[in-house]
Design a protein around this motif. Structure first.
Motif, PDB file in Angstrom:
ATOM      1  N   SER A 137       0.831  -1.203   0.000  1.00 19.42           N
ATOM      2  CA  SER A 137       0.000   0.000   0.000  1.00 19.42           C
ATOM      3  C   SER A 137       0.869   1.257   0.000  1.00 19.42           C
ATOM      4  O   SER A 137       2.020   1.225   0.454  1.00 19.42           O
ATOM      5  CB  SER A 137      -0.905   0.010   1.230  1.00 19.42           C
ATOM      6  OG  SER A 137      -0.133   0.163   2.410  1.00 19.42           O
TER       7      SER A 137
ATOM      8  N   THR B 119       0.657   3.792   1.918  1.00 17.78           N
ATOM      9  CA  THR B 119       0.984   4.162   3.305  1.00 17.78           C
ATOM     10  C   THR B 119       2.200   3.398   3.792  1.00 17.78           C
ATOM     11  O   THR B 119       3.104   3.974   4.427  1.00 17.78           O
ATOM     12  CB  THR B 119      -0.218   3.878   4.228  1.00 17.78           C
ATOM     13  OG1 THR B 119      -1.365   4.567   3.739  1.00 17.78           O
ATOM     14  CG2 THR B 119       0.086   4.336   5.647  1.00 17.78           C
TER      15      THR B 119
ATOM     16  N   LEU C  41       5.976   4.762   4.723  1.00 14.86           N
ATOM     17  CA  LEU C  41       6.601   4.428   6.010  1.00 14.86           C
ATOM     18  C   LEU C  41       8.012   3.885   5.808  1.00 14.86           C
ATOM     19  O   LEU C  41       8.936   4.241   6.542  1.00 14.86           O
ATOM     20  CB  LEU C  41       5.735   3.412   6.753  1.00 14.86           C
ATOM     21  CG  LEU C  41       6.263   2.963   8.129  1.00 14.86           C
ATOM     22  CD1 LEU C  41       6.344   4.148   9.086  1.00 14.86           C
ATOM     23  CD2 LEU C  41       5.375   1.859   8.698  1.00 14.86           C
TER      24      LEU C  41
ATOM     25  N   TYR D 211       1.893   9.996  -1.545  1.00 15.18           N
ATOM     26  CA  TYR D 211       0.730  10.720  -1.041  1.00 15.18           C
ATOM     27  C   TYR D 211      -0.311  10.880  -2.148  1.00 15.18           C
ATOM     28  O   TYR D 211      -1.512  10.658  -1.944  1.00 15.18           O
ATOM     29  CB  TYR D 211       1.155  12.076  -0.504  1.00 15.18           C
ATOM     30  CG  TYR D 211       0.004  12.925   0.000  1.00 15.18           C
ATOM     31  CD1 TYR D 211      -0.748  12.524   1.099  1.00 15.18           C
ATOM     32  CD2 TYR D 211      -0.328  14.124  -0.629  1.00 15.18           C
ATOM     33  CE1 TYR D 211      -1.808  13.293   1.564  1.00 15.18           C
ATOM     34  CE2 TYR D 211      -1.386  14.905  -0.176  1.00 15.18           C
ATOM     35  CZ  TYR D 211      -2.116  14.486   0.926  1.00 15.18           C
ATOM     36  OH  TYR D 211      -3.165  15.244   1.378  1.00 15.18           O
TER      37      TYR D 211
ATOM     38  N   ALA E 258      -1.922   7.577  -2.791  1.00 13.45           N
ATOM     39  CA  ALA E 258      -2.912   7.234  -1.760  1.00 13.45           C
ATOM     40  C   ALA E 258      -4.204   8.014  -1.958  1.00 13.45           C
ATOM     41  O   ALA E 258      -5.294   7.491  -1.708  1.00 13.45           O
ATOM     42  CB  ALA E 258      -2.327   7.508  -0.377  1.00 13.45           C
TER      43      ALA E 258
ATOM     44  N   VAL F 221      -6.953  10.030   3.544  1.00 14.30           N
ATOM     45  CA  VAL F 221      -5.607   9.813   4.087  1.00 14.30           C
ATOM     46  C   VAL F 221      -5.091  11.081   4.748  1.00 14.30           C
ATOM     47  O   VAL F 221      -5.432  12.203   4.343  1.00 14.30           O
ATOM     48  CB  VAL F 221      -4.622   9.368   2.987  1.00 14.30           C
ATOM     49  CG1 VAL F 221      -5.007   8.003   2.468  1.00 14.30           C
ATOM     50  CG2 VAL F 221      -4.548  10.392   1.877  1.00 14.30           C
TER      51      VAL F 221
ATOM     52  N   LYS G  18       1.023  11.404   7.757  1.00 11.73           N
ATOM     53  CA  LYS G  18       1.593  10.066   7.644  1.00 11.73           C
ATOM     54  C   LYS G  18       2.578   9.955   6.483  1.00 11.73           C
ATOM     55  O   LYS G  18       3.329   8.978   6.394  1.00 11.73           O
ATOM     56  CB  LYS G  18       0.474   9.041   7.469  1.00 11.73           C
ATOM     57  CG  LYS G  18      -0.409   8.863   8.685  1.00 11.73           C
ATOM     58  CD  LYS G  18      -1.451   7.790   8.444  1.00 11.73           C
ATOM     59  CE  LYS G  18      -2.332   7.585   9.670  1.00 11.73           C
ATOM     60  NZ  LYS G  18      -3.365   6.536   9.433  1.00 11.73           N
ATOM     61  N   PHE G  19       2.554  10.921   5.603  1.00 13.08           N
ATOM     62  CA  PHE G  19       3.427  10.880   4.423  1.00 13.08           C
ATOM     63  C   PHE G  19       4.568  11.904   4.522  1.00 13.08           C
ATOM     64  O   PHE G  19       5.191  12.246   3.523  1.00 13.08           O
ATOM     65  CB  PHE G  19       2.601  11.120   3.160  1.00 13.08           C
ATOM     66  CG  PHE G  19       1.656  10.007   2.850  1.00 13.08           C
ATOM     67  CD1 PHE G  19       2.009   8.996   1.973  1.00 13.08           C
ATOM     68  CD2 PHE G  19       0.409   9.935   3.462  1.00 13.08           C
ATOM     69  CE1 PHE G  19       1.142   7.957   1.686  1.00 13.08           C
ATOM     70  CE2 PHE G  19      -0.478   8.905   3.181  1.00 13.08           C
ATOM     71  CZ  PHE G  19      -0.110   7.903   2.303  1.00 13.08           C
TER      72      PHE G  19
END
Length: 486
Positions: free
Chosen positions: A316, A318, A322, A361, A364, A371, A375-376
């Protein structure tokens, strides 16, 4: 308050460790002062000598505090630097006390000053040398004014010549030069203050020996100070630049694309940092190691992907983000395992700041509109120094220019300016202390280097000659090397 106490303690130790006569004098005055303080009926006058010493110490403390507060705020805000300077000076003075039976000019009195210049800064070393010289003059008296003057000139000279030492041969050459000039200076002042020709030559030779011993002891103990206080001296940085360093060899074998990318980033960072007056050696070494976190998952980064299949296609966006953003944290952990200095670890941690991994990003967003942008983003912090900011910019522009399908000087320049503007608008350079003028200088440096590296090559047409295969092989080889060198 801590700085005032440290300076006062160091100043007192300078007097207490000088000679027996000064110890007896100072202790006697202190005991007399304490007796007066506890007996209000005794009408005893404190001697003018004790008042003079106390006033001089307070003036010196005030001078140091005001100077550091106005011009060296970073120094007084660093507990590590304060402790290092105090420890070096105290140990140097204890060494001087231990060697006091030998001739005064032969004592390695500059060892501490040389170490402070190497570990922290030449300006800090010169200021402390001035204070040491003044207090020494107070202790030895005006009859030994030539010795105090020698400490002032010789110590200042030693701190200046040792500031940019980067190798053993420079330690030898700079130490010899400083020793020679110190001997000539002592010869000059002894011709003024001495009448005995033998003593003039004797003191000159001793000053040469004393200055040389200062450099020998500083060089011998330097690795200890580097390890205890975690300083990235030029000598330590040069050792880290060795291609045979275990971490660089790992990077070459396990992530060759990242290794070659880091070399170019190192060259870019060094040129740009030197142009704006930063620590170009730290910037280059920081760039060499800035992506060592990719060793943990090398094939998730484009420059190390040998096959066309991208592993990110199976996970994914995300999770991909990560993995990408974790390489700064992984790099710090690996750097600690290999005992990299804190300044280099800071560059590794900060070289992406809090920038957004825009590709994943956007990917996503096409899959899920809910989203979170946070987190990105890299966890940061944003670059806290010029060197870290320059490595960030060099890393970004090198990758962007390398990705251009048909790089021309105009396209390279517009790409570089666009990236610098993007980082500026995103707030990534807010804590770096870079000015707009320096950013323009950095931009020009990048353009000059990358235009030379990625300019468009000349297309060569190979003519088949079926009658002579050997000539064809030679022709292809020559054309290949010509294009590589073009």
């Amino acid at each position: 308050m801590v700085s005032l106490s440290s300076f006062f303690i160091v100043s007192m130790i300078l007097i207490l460790t000088s000679n027996r006569k000064s110890q007896d004098f100072l202790f006697g005055r202190i005991f007399t002062f304490l007796k007066i303080s506890t007996n209000y009926h005794n009408n005893v006058q404190i001697t003018k000598d004790f008042i003079g010493i106390l006033l001089l110490l307070l003036i010196l403390v005030l001078f140091l505090s005001v100077y550091f507060y106005l011009f060296e705020r970073e120094f007084i805000n660093s507990c590590n630097d304060m402790i290092a300077v105090s420890t070096v000076l105290i140990l140097n003075l204890l060494l001087v006390k231990f060697l006091i039976p030998i001739p005064a000019f032969a004592i390695p009195a500059f060892m501490g000053i040389v170490l402070i210049s190497l570990l922290i800064d030449v300006r800090i070393a010169i200021v402390f040398n001035i204070v040491v010289s003044i207090i020494t003059l107070l202790v030895v008296g005006d009859k030994n004014f030539d010795f105090a003057l020698y400490l002032f000139i010789g110590g200042s000279l030693s701190s200046i010549v040792s500031h940019k030492i980067q190798s053993r041969i420079q330690f030898i050459s700079h130490g010899f030069l400083s020793s020679l000039i110190s001997a000539l200076f002592v010869l000059a002042i002894e011709l003024v203050y001495q009448t005995d020709g033998e003593m003039i030559l004797y003191n000159s030779i001793n000053s040469f020996v004393g200055t040389a011993l200062s450099f020998v002891l500083a060089y011998g103990t330097l690795p200890i100070w580097e390890y205890i206080f975690d300083y990235a001296t030029p000598i330590r940085l040069m050792e880290l630049s060795n291609p045979n360093h275990p971490l660089l060899k790992r990077l070459l074998l396990e992530a060759p694309g990242t290794y070659h990318h880091s070399l170019i980033v190192g060259n870019l960072s060094e040129v740009a940092c030197e142009a704006v007056g930063g620590n170009y050696l730290l910037a280059r070494i920081g760039a060499y190691y800035h992506d060592i976190g990719k060793l943990k998952r090398p094939f998730y980064f484009k420059e190390n992907q040998i096959v066309e299949e991208d592993p990110h296609n199976k996970i994914s966006p995300t999770l991909s983000a990560l993995i990408i953003t974790s390489h700064t944290k992984d790099g710090v952990e690996i750097g600690k395992e290999y005992k990299l200095p804190k300044q280099v670890l800071d560059i590794i941690r900060q070289h992406h700041g809090t920038t957004k991994v825009a590709f994943f990003y956007g990917k996503a967003l096409t899959q899920n509109q809910q989203v979170s942008e946070q987190k990105f983003r890299y966890e940061g912090p944003v670059p806290q120094s010029k060197e870290a900011a320059i490595v960030m910019l060099a890393d970004s522009v090198e990758a962007a220019v390398r990705a251009l399908s048909s790089p021309t000087p105009q396209l390279i320049e517009s790409t570089i300016r666009g990236i610098i503007y993007e980082k500026l608008m995103d707030g990534q350079l807010n804590s770096s202390n870079l000015t707009f003028k320096e950013l323009e200088t950095i931009c020009d440096s990048f353009i000059k280097v990358l235009t030379g590296v990625f300019h468009k090559r000349v297309s060569y047409n190979l003519v088949d000659d079926t009658t002579n295969k050997m000539e064809e092989v030679v022709s292809r080889s020559e054309n290949y090397h010509s294009k590589s060198a073009g």
